[in-house]
Motif scaffolding. Structure first.
Motif, PDB file in Angstrom:
ATOM      1  N   LEU A 430       0.873  -1.183   0.000  1.00  0.00           N
ATOM      2  CA  LEU A 430       0.000   0.000   0.000  1.00  0.00           C
ATOM      3  C   LEU A 430       0.905   1.226   0.000  1.00  0.00           C
ATOM      4  O   LEU A 430       1.296   1.725   1.053  1.00  0.00           O
ATOM      5  N   LYS A 431       1.266   1.701  -1.145  1.00  0.00           N
ATOM      6  CA  LYS A 431       2.268   2.762  -1.256  1.00  0.00           C
ATOM      7  C   LYS A 431       1.742   4.089  -0.699  1.00  0.00           C
ATOM      8  O   LYS A 431       0.540   4.264  -0.519  1.00  0.00           O
ATOM      9  N   TYR A 432       2.647   4.991  -0.465  1.00  0.00           N
ATOM     10  CA  TYR A 432       2.316   6.269   0.173  1.00  0.00           C
ATOM     11  C   TYR A 432       1.275   7.054  -0.613  1.00  0.00           C
ATOM     12  O   TYR A 432       0.517   7.843  -0.057  1.00  0.00           O
ATOM     13  N   ASP A 433       1.204   6.834  -1.932  1.00  0.00           N
ATOM     14  CA  ASP A 433       0.249   7.572  -2.748  1.00  0.00           C
ATOM     15  C   ASP A 433      -1.062   6.795  -2.958  1.00  0.00           C
ATOM     16  O   ASP A 433      -1.877   7.128  -3.820  1.00  0.00           O
ATOM     17  N   PHE A 434      -1.259   5.746  -2.161  1.00  0.00           N
ATOM     18  CA  PHE A 434      -2.476   4.944  -2.233  1.00  0.00           C
ATOM     19  C   PHE A 434      -3.705   5.812  -1.960  1.00  0.00           C
ATOM     20  O   PHE A 434      -3.735   6.601  -1.014  1.00  0.00           O
ATOM     21  N   ASP A 435      -4.721   5.664  -2.808  1.00  0.00           N
ATOM     22  CA  ASP A 435      -5.967   6.430  -2.658  1.00  0.00           C
ATOM     23  C   ASP A 435      -7.053   5.506  -2.099  1.00  0.00           C
ATOM     24  O   ASP A 435      -7.582   4.659  -2.841  1.00  0.00           O
TER      25      ASP A 435
END
Length: 461
Positions: A430-435
Motif C-alpha cells: 500500500l504505497k504512500y500515494d495509495f488512494d
C-alpha cells in the motif's frame, strides 16, 4: 492484536464477536453464550433414517437381500447423509450469534471421540452431537455418564462385544485413559473390573441398555471399592479420585489458549474445577476472565476451523459460501469432523501447521482473495467490459484514512505482532500515494490482506 478480536477468535471461529465482547464485557458475553438457545429439531435429512433397534434390523434385512449395485447405492446415500450432517454442524458454527457453544461442542467431540466410519448409523452420530450441545456448559461428571451409555460410544469402542465370560476392555480403558483421569492414575485391574461392570451394556433405542444375558452381576473391586458396579457407579467412583480434574483442564487450556499450558495453570484451574463440583460453566468463566487479563497472544496455532472461518468472515463471503467446500477444506487439513484417525482425537498444536498444510492454507487464501468460487452459485468472475474480477470479496477498512492507518487497522485486527520488516513490506504493497477512495482501492487492500494471511504470525492466536 486487539484483545477483543483475539478473544473473539478464541471463543468462536472468527472475529465477528469482537464488538459484542467490547460492548457487553467478557463476563456478560460469557453469560449470554451459556444461555444461548439452540435448535433441537431433528434435521430433515435424518427424518427417514432408521432410529430404533427394530428399524435398524428391518433395514439390515432389506439390504441383505439386495444385489450388489443396489447395496452400493444405499452406501452412497448413507455417505451423503454423513456429509450433510457435517455441513449442518458447520452451518451452526458459522451462523450462531454466540458460537462459544459450538466451539465447546467441537471440543467435546474431540474429547469423547466417535467416528462415522465406525459408528455408521447417522442418527446415533446426531444423538452424540446433541448430547454434547445440550451439556456443553453443564456438569462434566453427568456428561460423562450420558456419553458412556450412548449408542455411538458403545458401538465405537466395541462394548457391543463386551459380554460376561468374553470381556472387551476398550470402553473401560478409554473411560480412564482418555476421558477422565489419564494414564498413571489407575491400574490394569481397574480396567479389567471396569470392563466387567460394563459387560452387557449394548445398543438400545434412545441409549445403550444392559442385556441381562450378557451382564456380569458379581462384585468387582474398582479403585479399592467393592460392589456390583454398573456404568454410573464407575463414573461416580472415578470422580472421587484425587487427580480427576487435571486431564480435562489441561485439554480446555490447550483448546482455547495455550498449545503448551504450564502444569501450574493446569493444577490451579483443576483445583477450582473440583471446588465447583465439576461444573463446566464456572470453570470456563474463571479461565477466560483471568487469562483475558494477561498478555498471552500468539500462544496457540489456529486450527483449520478458525483459519477458514476467519477468511470467510474477513472477505465477507458468508452469504455465498458453500459448507460443502468448508467440509472438504477441513478434511484436507486433517480436521475432518467425526473422522479422527484414532480415539485420542486431533493432536492440535504443531500438527496443524506442517509444511504441506501451511501451503494448503496459503493456496486457499490466494483462491478466495482472487474471487475463487467458494460457493456453488457465484456471480461470473469476469466482466466483459473491464476483463477484471468483480469485487465479490471485500475487506472492511476505514476509507477516510491513508496507507499507514489502514495497515495499522488490519494489523491490529489480524496480527498479534508486527516487526519492522513486515511493516515495510506492507507499506510497499500500500504505497504512500495509495488512494483509499479510488476505484481499485478494495483490490489493493485485499492484496494486503492476502499478504498478511501468509505470515507465520497470522497462523497464531
Amino acid at each position: 492484536m486487539k484483545k477483543s478480536n483475539l478473544w473473539s477468535l478464541r471463543l468462536g471461529f472468527s472475529g465477528e464477536q469482537a464488538d459484542e465482547i467490547e460492548k457487553l464485557g467478557l463476563e456478560k458475553f460469557l453469560k449470554r453464550s451459556y444461555e444461548s438457545k439452540f435448535d433441537k429439531e431433528l434435521p430433515a435429512f435424518l427424518q427417514d433414517d432408521p432410529k430404533t433397534i427394530e428399524e435398524q434390523k428391518k433395514r439390515s434385512e432389506i439390504i441383505r437381500n439386495l444385489d450388489k449395485e443396489e447395496k452400493r447405492k444405499i452406501l452412497i446415500e448413507e455417505n451423503f447423509t454423513t456429509t450433510k450432517l457435517k455441513e449442518w454442524w458447520v452451518a451452526k458454527m458459522q451462523t450462531e450469534e454466540f458460537p462459544l457453544r459450538e466451539k465447546m461442542v467441537c471440543f467435546w467431540h474431540n474429547h469423547f471421540v466417535i467416528t462415522s466410519q465406525k459408528v455408521k448409523t447417522n442418527y446415533w452420530i446426531y444423538q452424540h452431537n446433541m448430547i454434547l450441545r445440550e451439556n456443553a456448559f453443564g456438569n462434566f461428571k453427568e456428561l460423562t455418564k450420558k456419553i458412556l451409555k450412548s449408542n455411538s460410544m458403545v458401538k465405537y469402542l466395541d462394548n457391543v462385544d463386551n459380554k460376561k465370560g468374553k470381556f472387551n476392555e476398550n470402553l473401560s480403558r478409554e473411560l480412564l485413559e482418555l476421558f477422565t483421569i489419564g494414564i498413571g492414575n489407575y491400574t490394569e485391574d481397574d480396567i479389567k473390573n471396569g470392563a466387567r461392570a460394563l459387560a452387557g451394556l449394548s445398543l438400545g433405542d434412545e441409549q445403550a441398555v444392559y442385556r441381562q444375558n450378557f451382564e456380569d452381576n458379581s462384585d468387582k473391586t474398582y479403585f479399592g471399592k467393592t460392589g456390583n458396579w454398573k456404568d454410573d457407579d464407575l463414573v461416580d467412583i472415578i470422580f472421587e479420585q484425587k487427580n480427576i480434574p487435571y486431564l480435562i483442564t489441561r485439554k480446555i487450556l490447550k483448546w482455547f489458549i495455550y498449545d503448551s499450558p504450564s502444569e501450574e495453570l493446569v493444577t490451579y484451574y483443576g483445583n477450582y474445577f473440583r471446588k465447583v463440583n465439576f461444573e463446566i460453566a464456572p470453570l470456563l468463566t474463571k479461565i477466560f476472565t483471568e487469562e483475558y487479563l494477561k498478555d498471552n497472544s500468539g500462544e496457540k496455532i489456529k486450527d483449520p476451523l478458525v483459519y477458514i472461518s476467519q477468511l470467510i468472515s474477513e472477505l465477507h463471503l458468508k452469504e455465498i459460501y458453500d459448507q460443502t467446500r468448508i467440509v472438504a477444506f477441513l478434511r484436507q487439513q486433517g480436521m475432518d469432523l467425526y473422522s479422527q484417525t484414532n480415539v485420542k482425537g486431533w493432536d492440535g498444536g504443531n500438527s496443524w501447521l506442517t509444511s504441506q498444510l501451511y501451503l494448503q492454507r496459503n493456496n486457499t487464501a490466494d483462491f478466495l482473495c482472487k474471487g475463487g468460487k467458494l460457493a456453488k452459485k457465484t456471480p461470473d468472475m469476469m466482466s466483459d467490459e473491464t476483463q477484471k474480477p468483480k469485487e465479490v470479496v471485500k475487506i472492511e477498512y476505514d476509507s477516510s484514512g491513508n496507507n499507514k492507518t489502514i495497515i495499522a487497522e488490519l494489523s491490529n485486527r489480524l496480527l498479534f505482532s508486527v516487526n519492522d520488516s513486515m511493516q515495510k513490506d506492507m507499506e510497499n504493497l500500500l504505497k504512500y500515494d495509495f488512494d483509499p477512495k479510488g476505484p481499485n482501492s478494495n483490490f489493493a487492500v485485499v492484496r494486503l490482506f492476502n499478504y498478511i494471511t501468509k505470515l507465520p504470525e497470522y497462523q497464531l492466536i
